[in-house]
Design a protein around this motif. Structure first.
Motif, PDB file in Angstrom:
ATOM      1  N   ASP A 169      19.345  40.610  39.392  1.00 45.14           N
ATOM      2  CA  ASP A 169      18.927  39.404  39.252  1.00 45.14           C
ATOM      3  C   ASP A 169      17.902  38.769  39.974  1.00 45.14           C
ATOM      4  OD1 ASP A 169      20.546  38.945  36.888  1.00 45.14           O
ATOM      5  OD2 ASP A 169      22.068  38.076  37.791  1.00 45.14           O
ATOM      6  N   ARG A 170      17.905  39.287  41.505  1.00 47.26           N
ATOM      7  CA  ARG A 170      17.232  38.642  42.510  1.00 47.26           C
ATOM      8  C   ARG A 170      15.942  39.389  42.129  1.00 47.26           C
ATOM      9  NH1 ARG A 170      22.102  38.622  45.715  1.00 47.26           N
ATOM     10  NH2 ARG A 170      21.933  40.797  46.229  1.00 47.26           N
ATOM     11  N   ILE A 171      16.047  40.760  41.819  1.00 42.64           N
ATOM     12  CA  ILE A 171      14.724  41.420  41.760  1.00 42.64           C
ATOM     13  C   ILE A 171      14.022  40.691  40.429  1.00 42.64           C
ATOM     14  CG2 ILE A 171      13.710  43.397  40.861  1.00 42.64           C
ATOM     15  CD1 ILE A 171      16.036  44.987  42.396  1.00 42.64           C
ATOM     16  N   TRP A 172      14.594  40.290  39.370  1.00 46.19           N
ATOM     17  CA  TRP A 172      13.910  39.924  38.283  1.00 46.19           C
ATOM     18  C   TRP A 172      13.578  38.395  38.323  1.00 46.19           C
ATOM     19  CZ3 TRP A 172      12.844  41.132  33.027  1.00 46.19           C
ATOM     20  CH2 TRP A 172      12.868  42.729  32.816  1.00 46.19           C
ATOM     21  N   TYR A 173      14.047  37.672  39.349  1.00 54.44           N
ATOM     22  CA  TYR A 173      13.952  36.213  39.817  1.00 54.44           C
ATOM     23  C   TYR A 173      12.451  36.417  40.260  1.00 54.44           C
ATOM     24  CZ  TYR A 173      13.940  31.370  41.311  1.00 54.44           C
ATOM     25  OH  TYR A 173      13.375  30.410  41.526  1.00 54.44           O
ATOM     26  N   LYS A 174      12.214  37.059  41.296  1.00 53.28           N
ATOM     27  CA  LYS A 174      11.000  37.166  41.688  1.00 53.28           C
ATOM     28  C   LYS A 174       9.948  37.923  40.816  1.00 53.28           C
ATOM     29  CE  LYS A 174      12.359  37.607  46.875  1.00 53.28           C
ATOM     30  NZ  LYS A 174      12.175  38.577  47.843  1.00 53.28           N
ATOM     31  N   ARG A 175      10.400  38.686  39.994  1.00 51.58           N
ATOM     32  CA  ARG A 175       9.246  39.152  39.094  1.00 51.58           C
ATOM     33  C   ARG A 175       8.822  38.091  38.145  1.00 51.58           C
ATOM     34  NH1 ARG A 175      10.046  43.893  34.343  1.00 51.58           N
ATOM     35  NH2 ARG A 175       8.752  43.019  32.744  1.00 51.58           N
ATOM     36  N   ILE A 176       9.882  37.156  37.778  1.00 50.37           N
ATOM     37  CA  ILE A 176       9.551  36.227  36.776  1.00 50.37           C
ATOM     38  C   ILE A 176       8.852  34.963  37.498  1.00 50.37           C
ATOM     39  CG2 ILE A 176      10.656  34.026  35.613  1.00 50.37           C
ATOM     40  CD1 ILE A 176      13.132  36.379  35.244  1.00 50.37           C
ATOM     41  N   LYS A 177       9.038  34.713  38.747  1.00 50.29           N
ATOM     42  CA  LYS A 177       8.239  33.894  39.524  1.00 50.29           C
ATOM     43  C   LYS A 177       6.793  34.477  39.830  1.00 50.29           C
ATOM     44  CE  LYS A 177       8.590  31.471  44.182  1.00 50.29           C
ATOM     45  NZ  LYS A 177       9.601  31.357  45.381  1.00 50.29           N
ATOM     46  N   ASN A 178       6.749  35.672  39.933  1.00 55.65           N
ATOM     47  CA  ASN A 178       5.494  36.378  40.060  1.00 55.65           C
ATOM     48  C   ASN A 178       4.694  35.897  38.683  1.00 55.65           C
ATOM     49  OD1 ASN A 178       3.272  37.850  41.294  1.00 55.65           O
ATOM     50  ND2 ASN A 178       3.868  39.269  39.445  1.00 55.65           N
ATOM     51  N   ASP A 179       5.386  36.267  37.574  1.00 53.65           N
ATOM     52  CA  ASP A 179       4.633  36.279  36.201  1.00 53.65           C
ATOM     53  C   ASP A 179       4.195  34.597  36.110  1.00 53.65           C
ATOM     54  OD1 ASP A 179       5.182  38.782  35.824  1.00 53.65           O
ATOM     55  OD2 ASP A 179       6.862  38.447  34.318  1.00 53.65           O
ATOM     56  N   TYR A 180       5.011  33.663  36.569  1.00 56.46           N
ATOM     57  CA  TYR A 180       4.707  32.199  36.416  1.00 56.46           C
ATOM     58  C   TYR A 180       3.283  32.061  37.440  1.00 56.46           C
ATOM     59  CZ  TYR A 180       5.161  27.191  36.374  1.00 56.46           C
ATOM     60  OH  TYR A 180       5.250  25.891  36.246  1.00 56.46           O
ATOM     61  N   LEU A 181       3.491  32.425  38.596  1.00 50.16           N
ATOM     62  CA  LEU A 181       2.345  32.328  39.498  1.00 50.16           C
ATOM     63  C   LEU A 181       0.997  32.824  39.030  1.00 50.16           C
ATOM     64  CD1 LEU A 181       1.594  30.896  42.089  1.00 50.16           C
ATOM     65  CD2 LEU A 181       2.409  32.922  43.537  1.00 50.16           C
ATOM     66  N   ASN A 182       1.156  34.078  38.244  1.00 54.28           N
ATOM     67  CA  ASN A 182       0.005  34.578  37.662  1.00 54.28           C
ATOM     68  C   ASN A 182      -0.711  33.659  36.632  1.00 54.28           C
ATOM     69  OD1 ASN A 182      -0.371  37.065  39.196  1.00 54.28           O
ATOM     70  ND2 ASN A 182       1.250  38.072  37.903  1.00 54.28           N
ATOM     71  N   LEU A 183       0.076  33.434  35.939  1.00 55.65           N
ATOM     72  CA  LEU A 183      -0.242  32.309  34.735  1.00 55.65           C
ATOM     73  C   LEU A 183      -0.777  30.986  35.553  1.00 55.65           C
ATOM     74  CD1 LEU A 183       2.444  33.239  32.228  1.00 55.65           C
ATOM     75  CD2 LEU A 183       0.052  33.683  31.957  1.00 55.65           C
ATOM     76  N   LYS A 184      -0.052  30.497  36.558  1.00 59.30           N
ATOM     77  CA  LYS A 184      -0.465  29.148  37.071  1.00 59.30           C
ATOM     78  C   LYS A 184      -1.992  29.260  37.799  1.00 59.30           C
ATOM     79  CE  LYS A 184       0.825  25.764  40.482  1.00 59.30           C
ATOM     80  NZ  LYS A 184       1.822  25.405  41.610  1.00 59.30           N
ATOM     81  N   LEU A 185      -2.198  30.604  38.516  1.00 59.57           N
ATOM     82  CA  LEU A 185      -3.399  30.778  39.207  1.00 59.57           C
ATOM     83  C   LEU A 185      -4.615  31.064  38.203  1.00 59.57           C
ATOM     84  CD1 LEU A 185      -2.357  32.863  42.245  1.00 59.57           C
ATOM     85  CD2 LEU A 185      -2.929  30.389  42.215  1.00 59.57           C
ATOM     86  N   ALA A 186      -4.169  31.423  36.931  1.00 58.85           N
ATOM     87  CA  ALA A 186      -5.241  31.572  35.966  1.00 58.85           C
ATOM     88  C   ALA A 186      -5.661  30.352  35.170  1.00 58.85           C
ATOM     89  CB  ALA A 186      -4.475  32.504  34.609  1.00 58.85           C
ATOM     90  N   GLY A 187      -5.055  29.186  35.793  1.00 53.98           N
ATOM     91  CA  GLY A 187      -5.398  27.975  35.159  1.00 53.98           C
ATOM     92  C   GLY A 187      -4.367  27.237  33.964  1.00 53.98           C
ATOM     93  N   LYS A 188      -3.473  27.991  33.691  1.00 48.56           N
ATOM     94  CA  LYS A 188      -2.260  27.494  32.816  1.00 48.56           C
ATOM     95  C   LYS A 188      -1.555  26.296  33.238  1.00 48.56           C
ATOM     96  CE  LYS A 188      -1.905  31.227  29.764  1.00 48.56           C
ATOM     97  NZ  LYS A 188      -2.127  30.409  28.374  1.00 48.56           N
ATOM     98  N   LYS A 189      -1.246  25.243  32.614  1.00 48.90           N
ATOM     99  CA  LYS A 189      -0.501  24.148  32.850  1.00 48.90           C
ATOM    100  C   LYS A 189       1.041  24.462  32.532  1.00 48.90           C
ATOM    101  CE  LYS A 189      -3.835  21.646  33.761  1.00 48.90           C
ATOM    102  NZ  LYS A 189      -4.092  21.038  35.145  1.00 48.90           N
TER     103      LYS A 189
END
Length: 727
Positions: A169-189
């Motif tokens: 779960d800890r590994i996947w939490y960071k993976r999901i967090k990274n997925d979110y950050l990638n989309l945020k830095l790409a300009g998504k709300k």
């Protein structure tokens, strides 16, 4: 656990799953939805028949004789697990411990066409994937703190499997967090990000539910075939159709071969002559994370099955497809949108093309004719016709050579960079344009017999100074041509060591070897039933759709007796590389057939001056050492290699943003300095890409190759040296 116990266990799982499914339908108070249940898959009748044929064909016709024993069983076992969970982020350590019972029993299972161990492993995998998808859908409902200084390990391939679900779960939490950050830095709300991630993980769960028994069979069979040799593989009926389309080279798509790496669709090869190559905006190892049709909505494809991605990218000729792309190796980069117009990739699009590079100025000039050859193409239908005009590599190059001679060029440079091969016949014929006659390549079959393929034509179309430019993407037929030119000492080989693919493959249709077949073909399973063997029998109630087996049946050898396999063709004069090739090529593939040597053929060596080659090599080394262009080329190379080695990425938003900006500024600065040194205009980050513009990192190598050939001409003919390009 015995094989019979595994069968019984699988049957129990199927019965239990059916009971649970019935309970869900009949009891409205039951909390779990149907989508949360993964019903185990079982082998289908045709799979045992196909296994019999595959083993029999490998035993009878494969170039490599590799016994199916405990040692190979262990290799197959590890490859199967790696194919399923290469990043060690799905299975638990307890799963791996449970699977260990099969490590040295897969050989017996294969010999008896028993696929239950493979399906048992895969069913556990589907269970774990479902758990991960459920966890991810819950995790995205929480809040992520991007001011905390923590890192995500995106490459866990060398790490151990974790022991608990909490650790996973800890590994996947960071993976999901990274997925979110990638989309945020790409300009998504925020809301758009949640919608994208929810769809992504729901799709992961849905596609996991939709896996078919044929998918499992293909995965396992390829774990076996690729453990023998990397170019032997099984194609399911669906994949067989895709392979047929690919081989016909009439694809209405973007002109790129794709693969999967850590949930991303990755470009494995850019096909010259296609929309991707012409755009100059897509590169090998770029990751495609989104696809849109025309001006339509961008579809997030992270986690998609490769076949579904390919079908989404394909479309009608002339239609527009938009790709959202992460540049090669830069997981923290801002995605770029690449707009392509689909087109058919025909022979004409990959045809040989020519240009002339003029060196020096005024009275002191030298002209080098360049022939760019993307592939060794041949129109097979026209070749077999007695009336149609022949269209192929040799015919086109013959015409180009006549034009270059009329233009009074001083030398000819044949550019084979990225040429992955093609027609063996054309490689032999093309060699014949530059030699009188004689052997071109030797081929040793799986039975050990050696056949020599010769150029029978004594005519030399071009007898002047010659060089061949190669890189690590030059493979197969390219290596045959380059190897022959080197062995005859007919010309200089410049660039990097070639790929090293020196084997021959043939396609076998499974159904043609089931007894009785309409072709009357029979194969005997000697592996399981001794020397006499037993026929792989068909059955009237089996489905008509069977897959295909691509089998390695022979090996290429140069006329000097050395194989092109594994080692490739080494250049006379080496060039620096932008990305580095340490982890690429045949030598990087596990279980590749090793380099070998046979007796050389009889041939006459040409007049290439060794002294002039040595002097040209020395002049090249001095030139690039003091070259402004190569200075910035090497800086770009250093940046790319540094990024490639990384296994962690920051989840601190400020750090991530700063790193991205710094790297992009460094890359653009070095690229612009390289462009100026090559006589090209610098660019800003906002400039649109010119599809007709040459790639500066490709141009610098081509120009230097022309200078090397010019130096060789000067040293061998005692002419003045010319050290500049006329822009």
């Amino acid at each position: 656990m015995s094989v019979q116990e595994v069968k019984n266990q699988t049957k129990c799982w199927s019965l239990l799953a059916a009971m649970i499914s019935f309970s869900i339908i009949s009891a409205s108070t039951f909390a779990v939805t149907q989508s949360n249940i993964v019903i185990p898959l079982n082998p289908e009748p045709q799979h045992s028949k196909s296994t019999c044929v595959i083993l029999s064909l490998i035993d009878r016709a494969h170039y490599r004789r590799k016994p199916l024993d405990n040692k190979l069983s262990s290799i197959v076992f590890k490859r199967f697990l790696k194919n399923l969970d290469s990043n060690h982020s799905v299975f638990l350590a307890s799963d791996i411990k449970f699977f260990k019972q099969y490590e040295y029993k897969l050989d017996d299972a294969l010999l008896n066409s028993n696929l239950f161990p493979a399906f048992d492993i895969y069913n556990r995998y589907r269970q774990r994937i479902n758990e991960r998808a459920i966890y991810a859908l819950k995790a995205i409902k929480g809040k992520f703190n991007f001011t905390r200084n923590e890192r995500y390990q995106f490459d866990r391939s060398k790490s151990a499997w974790v022991s608990s679900k909490k650790s996973l779960d800890r590994i996947w939490y960071k993976r999901i967090k990274n997925d979110y950050l990638n989309l945020k830095l790409a300009g998504k709300k925020h809301k758009a990000i949640l919608v994208t991630l929810r769809k992504r993980y729901e799709r992961l769960q849905r596609r996991n539910q939709q896996v078919k028994a044929e998918d499992v069979f293909q995965q396992f069979m390829n774990a076996y075939t690729l453990s023998i040799e990397p170019h032997t593989s099984y194609f399911s009926p669906d994949m067989s159709e895709d392979f047929k389309i690919h081989m016909s080279q009439r694809l209405e798509g973007i002109g790129a071969a794709l693969g999967v790496e850590n949930e991303h669709t990755v470009i494995r090869k850019i096909i010259k002559g296609g929309p991707a190559a012409k755009s100059h905006r897509l590169h090998k190892e770029d990751a495609i994370i989104g696809v849109a049709q025309g001006n339509g909505k961008m579809e997030d494809i992270v986690g998609w099955r490769l076949g579904d991605v390919v079908r989404l990218i394909r479309g009608k000729k002339g239609s527009v497809v938009r790709l959202l792309v992460l540049p090669k190796g830069v997981i923290s980069a801002k995605p770029k949108t690449v707009v392509l117009v689909r087109n058919k990739i025909k022979l004409q699009a990959q045809a040989a093309k020519s240009s002339i590079i003029t060196l020096g100025k005024g009275a002191q000039t030298r002209r080098i004719g360049v022939i760019t050859l993307p592939t060794f193409y041949l129109d097979f239908e026209a070749e077999q016709s007695t009336t149609a005009e022949k269209h192929g590599t040799t015919r086109d190059v013959r015409i180009i050579l006549a034009k270059l001679k009329a233009a009074r060029v001083d030398g000819v440079l044949i550019d084979l960079r990225g040429n992955g091969g093609g027609s063996l016949l054309e490689a032999i014929r093309l060699t014949g344009l530059f030699i009188r006659s004689g052997p071109v390549v030797q081929i040793r079959s799986s039975q050990g017999t050696v056949h020599i393929n010769r150029d029978p034509d004594p005519q030399i179309v071009y007898a002047g100074p010659l060089a061949v430019l190669v890189d690590h993407g030059s493979a197969s037929a390219s290596e045959i041509f380059a190897g022959a030119i080197k062995d005859y000492r007919r010309g200089l080989i410049i660039g990097h060591t070639t790929f090293g693919k020196g084997t021959v493959q043939q396609i076998f249709r499974i159904k043609d070897y089931l007894y009785p077949s309409r072709f009357g073909s029979r194969v005997y399973n000697r592996l399981a039933y001794g020397k006499k063997g037993r026929q792989c029998e068909s059955s009237a109630n089996l489905p008509k759709a069977f897959g295909q087996l691509k089998l390695t049946i022979a090996q290429f050898f140069r006329i000097n007796g050395e194989s092109t396999q594994h080692r490739g063709v080494t250049p006379d004069i080496r060039m620096p590389s932008l990305f580095g090739y340490d982890d690429q090529g045949e030598s990087s593939l596990k279980h590749a057939i090793p380099w070998a040597r046979i007796s050389p053929a009889s041939y006459n060596i040409d007049r290439l001056s060794v002294a002039a080659v040595n002097k040209a090599r020395s002049a090249h080394s001095k030139r690039i050492k003091h070259s402004v262009a190569f200075k910035y080329f090497n800086k770009l190379s250093k940046l790319y290699r540094q990024i490639k080695k990384e296994k962690y990425i920051s989840l601190l938003e400020s750090s991530r943003t700063a790193t991205r900006k710094k790297r992009e500024a460094t890359r653009l600065s070095n690229e612009n300095k390289l462009r100026v040194a090559l006589g090209m205009k610098p660019k800003s980050a906002k400039d649109k890409h010119d599809v007709d513009e040459k790639n500066p990192s490709q141009l610098i190598i081509l120009n230097e190759a022309a200078l090397i050939l010019s130096d060789y001409i000067a040293y061998s003919l005692r002419l003045p040296l010319i050290g500049t390009i006329s822009h």
